[in-house]
Design a protein around this motif. Structure first.
Motif, short mmCIF file in Angstrom:
data_model
loop_
_atom_site.label_atom_id
_atom_site.label_comp_id
_atom_site.label_asym_id
_atom_site.label_seq_id
_atom_site.Cartn_x
_atom_site.Cartn_y
_atom_site.Cartn_z
N THR A 222 11.07 17.59 -0.55
CA THR A 222 11.37 18.26 -2.01
C THR A 222 10.08 17.50 -3.12
OG1 THR A 222 13.02 18.88 -1.14
CG2 THR A 222 12.82 19.68 -3.51
N GLN A 223 10.55 16.36 -2.79
CA GLN A 223 9.12 15.51 -4.10
C GLN A 223 7.75 16.29 -3.95
OE1 GLN A 223 11.01 11.93 -3.60
NE2 GLN A 223 11.09 11.71 -6.11
N TRP A 224 7.24 15.41 -2.62
CA TRP A 224 6.40 15.99 -2.27
C TRP A 224 5.16 17.56 -2.53
CZ3 TRP A 224 1.69 14.24 -0.80
CH2 TRP A 224 0.77 15.17 -0.08
N HIS A 225 7.00 18.11 -1.94
CA HIS A 225 6.21 19.98 -2.39
C HIS A 225 6.35 19.93 -4.04
CE1 HIS A 225 6.58 22.57 1.03
NE2 HIS A 225 7.02 21.77 1.54
N ASP A 226 7.01 19.87 -5.22
CA ASP A 226 7.03 19.43 -6.33
C ASP A 226 5.44 18.86 -6.83
OD1 ASP A 226 9.26 20.34 -6.00
OD2 ASP A 226 10.91 19.24 -6.44
N ASN A 227 5.31 17.85 -6.13
CA ASN A 227 4.13 16.96 -7.06
C ASN A 227 2.29 17.36 -6.53
OD1 ASN A 227 5.21 15.05 -8.52
ND2 ASN A 227 6.62 14.89 -7.00
N ARG A 228 2.29 18.57 -5.77
CA ARG A 228 1.12 18.82 -5.86
C ARG A 228 0.09 19.20 -6.09
NH1 ARG A 228 1.02 23.98 -1.82
NH2 ARG A 228 -0.87 24.41 -2.18
N ALA A 229 -0.20 18.42 -7.70
CA ALA A 229 -0.87 18.58 -8.51
C ALA A 229 -1.25 16.75 -8.65
CB ALA A 229 -0.54 18.99 -10.07
N LEU A 230 -0.92 15.82 -8.24
CA LEU A 230 -0.86 15.02 -7.83
C LEU A 230 -1.42 14.57 -6.98
CD1 LEU A 230 2.76 12.43 -9.08
CD2 LEU A 230 0.19 12.81 -10.62
N PHE A 231 -1.24 14.79 -5.69
CA PHE A 231 -2.02 15.15 -4.80
C PHE A 231 -3.19 15.61 -4.50
CE2 PHE A 231 -3.09 16.50 -0.16
CZ PHE A 231 -3.51 15.04 -0.12
N LYS A 232 -3.71 16.58 -5.68
CA LYS A 232 -4.66 16.93 -6.13
C LYS A 232 -5.89 15.98 -6.81
CE LYS A 232 -5.83 21.67 -4.62
NZ LYS A 232 -4.93 22.53 -5.38
N GLN A 233 -4.85 14.96 -7.37
CA GLN A 233 -5.54 14.40 -8.68
C GLN A 233 -5.70 12.74 -7.66
OE1 GLN A 233 -6.17 14.88 -11.62
NE2 GLN A 233 -6.94 13.08 -11.55
N GLY B 52 0.76 -1.31 0.17
CA GLY B 52 -0.20 -0.05 -0.02
C GLY B 52 0.72 1.01 -0.08
N ASP B 53 1.96 1.14 1.23
CA ASP B 53 2.96 2.28 0.98
C ASP B 53 3.68 2.74 -0.42
OD1 ASP B 53 2.43 2.80 3.73
OD2 ASP B 53 4.54 1.33 4.39
N TRP B 54 4.12 1.44 -1.07
CA TRP B 54 4.38 2.02 -2.16
C TRP B 54 3.56 2.75 -3.70
CZ3 TRP B 54 7.01 -3.11 -6.16
CH2 TRP B 54 7.75 -2.36 -6.65
N TYR B 55 2.40 1.76 -3.53
CA TYR B 55 1.47 2.33 -4.20
C TYR B 55 1.35 3.85 -4.12
CZ TYR B 55 -3.19 3.34 -6.97
OH TYR B 55 -3.82 3.28 -7.06
N LEU B 56 1.05 4.33 -3.10
CA LEU B 56 0.75 5.71 -2.75
C LEU B 56 2.02 6.77 -3.25
CD1 LEU B 56 -0.54 5.67 1.42
CD2 LEU B 56 -1.56 6.47 -1.05
N ALA B 57 2.88 5.64 -2.46
CA ALA B 57 4.42 7.02 -2.98
C ALA B 57 4.53 6.93 -4.64
CB ALA B 57 6.03 6.16 -2.42
#
Ligand SMILES: [Zn+2]
Length: 469
Positions: free
Chosen positions: A385-396, A224-229
């Motif tokens: 840094t990666q979390w900040h750079d991928n805001r769009a993916l979290f929205k999606q 589950g963790d790997w999928y989320l990542a």
């Protein structure tokens, strides 16, 4: 094939290679398995001289046997002496390298030990690891570094003889070693051969077999963790081939749990196969992600804080089992309650400076020198840094939570009920107080809450932290 059979038998390496070759891998991302043979059976230790010869190590050659100081039996026979006699009678020139214990009677996987073994290796020497996780990691990494430093020589013959069904390290091409007091998974190498002798494995302390069962359970949450990542942009590679390799693991372990607890050869053989396949599963994708997520960072954190609490280390897999149960509960709660419409997006992106101070404060009382916090921050900051750079993916992710991700995630993790049944049917630890030495709820909660700060691997607790949960 029944639903309580493994996808493929690890004791049949040609079949494992065929199985992998038949998988869909259009980008050729899978690593090949460089193990020549795996033997599993009640008497396979006696094949050691033949395994050496098949690997090209002829009688008269030097053999370096790596062991720790723990007394070990194979039924009622002194195991280390038995192996030395076996090598002597077969004509090998054996030298033993003893790894030293700490004040609690444990060997730590330190680079100094790896260098110590490297001193004893010369061209044509075969290396044999006779031990469990730490001995294996140290010997394996010495073999890896020897090959790296001597590219002109043939690959060093390294034979792994597990003395307990306690970890997934034996068949894995990675090693876990300490760096500034923090456990790090490093690229390493496969053994030439593995000899999993059931008489040895069934003679190991019961707690070690139960620990191996706990380590296998990691698969039930780590995926589950790997999928989320992967869907949140924190990792660029995700594959379900390791999942297929470990297909039916829940049903297999559930059916075998009581036999594993009773130490039958059948139970030990199933657990050996599960642990070896789990090692292969992480090796084919060249990362520990399929079997290492929230539960492993929890266990590693418990090890990091042990000295501060004046205790020795509990068995890795036993901690992983208890932490898997805790992580399965976190997943169940998340699957039941996560409401994407309630997410306050701007609050999910803490500043780097803020978190750097937070991590230094967290570990300050555990290591006042700041080295441990520094090592954690250097790895964690990459993830932030990666979390900040991928805001769009979290929205999606939030938009498609109900339509895609909720169901998918639920299919990859197991309910806490299943994990609890597997562990309890075998008599394995379920709560931190069951561990040896016992661990307080305060320490365990600290590790569950803060384990995600120790490394760059993204896990559910990272997401929960960013959500302010
Ligand atoms: Zn593990």
């Amino acid at each position: 094939m029944t639903d309580t059979a493994f996808s493929v038998d690890p004791a049949n390496i040609p079949a494992v290679k065929r199985w992998l070759a038949a998988q869909d891998d259009p980008l050729e991302q899978l690593r090949s398995i460089e193990i020549d043979e795996i033997l599993i059976g009640p008497g396979v230790l006696l094949d050691l001289p033949f395994v050496l010869r098949r690997a090209g190590v002829t009688p008269g050659s030097k053999v370096l046997l790596v062991v720790d100081e723990t007394p070990m039996l194979r039924e009622d026979v002194d195991l280390k002496r038995f192996v030395r006699d076996l090598l002597y009678v077969a004509g090998y020139d054996e030298t033993t390298c003893h790894l030293e214990d700490d004040e609690y009677g444990l060997v730590h996987a330190e680079f100094e030990d790896v260098e110590g073994i490297l001193w004893g290796l010369e061209p044509g020497t075969a290396l044999i690891a006779l031990g469990s996780g730490t001995v294996t990691d140290i010997a394996k990494h010495a073999a890896y570094l020897y090959d790296q430093r001597h590219p002109e020589q043939p690959r060093l013959v390294y034979i792994c003889i597990p003395t307990a069904n306690s970890v997934t390290a034996y068949a894995a091409n990675m090693a876990v070693l300490l760096k500034d007091g923090v456990k790090r998974t490093l690229p390493s190498r496969f053994p030439t051969a593995i000899i999993a002798d059931l008489r040895i494995l069934a003679s190991a302390p019961k707690a070690m077999t139960l620990a191996g069962l706990g380590d296998c359970c990691a698969r039930f949450v780590a995926y589950g963790d790997w999928y989320l990542a992967s869907v949140l942009g924190l990792v660029d590679f995700y594959s379900e081939i390791p999942l297929a390799l470990l297909n039916n693991l829940d049903a297999i372990l559930l059916e075998a749990a009581s036999g594993i607890g009773q130490r039958t050869y059948k139970g030990e053989a199933i657990l050996a196969r599960a642990l070896l396949l789990a090692g292969i599963a992480q090796s084919v994708v060249n990362m520990s992600a399929p079997i290492s997520g929230t539960e492993h960072v929890t266990s590693h954190t418990l090890d990091m804080i042990a000295a501060h609490y004046h205790r020795g280390l509990a068995l890795h897999g036993a901690q992983v089992g208890v932490a898997t149960l805790a992580a399965a509960r976190l997943y169940q709660n998340f699957l039941d309650k996560f409401d994407p419409e309630a997410v306050l997006f701007d609050a999910c992106y803490p500043q780097q400076e803020h978190l750097q101070i937070h991590i230094y404060q967290l570990f300050q009382h555990i290591d006042p020198t700041g080295a441990m916090a520094g090592e954690c921050w250097s790895d964690y900051s990459k993830k932030l840094t990666q979390w900040h750079d991928n805001r769009a993916l979290f929205k999606q992710f939030c938009l498609s939570w109900q339509s895609i991700h909720r169901e998918k995630l639920a299919s990859l993790v197991s309910p806490p009920r299943i994990v609890q049944q597997i562990l309890s049917h075998a008599g394995a630890p379920l709560i931190p107080q069951d561990l040896e030495p016992t661990i307080s709820s305060q320490e365990f909660d600290f590790a569950v809450e803060n384990g995600h700060f120790i490394r760059s691997r993204f896990v559910l607790s990272d997401l929960l932290y960013f959500l302010g949960a």
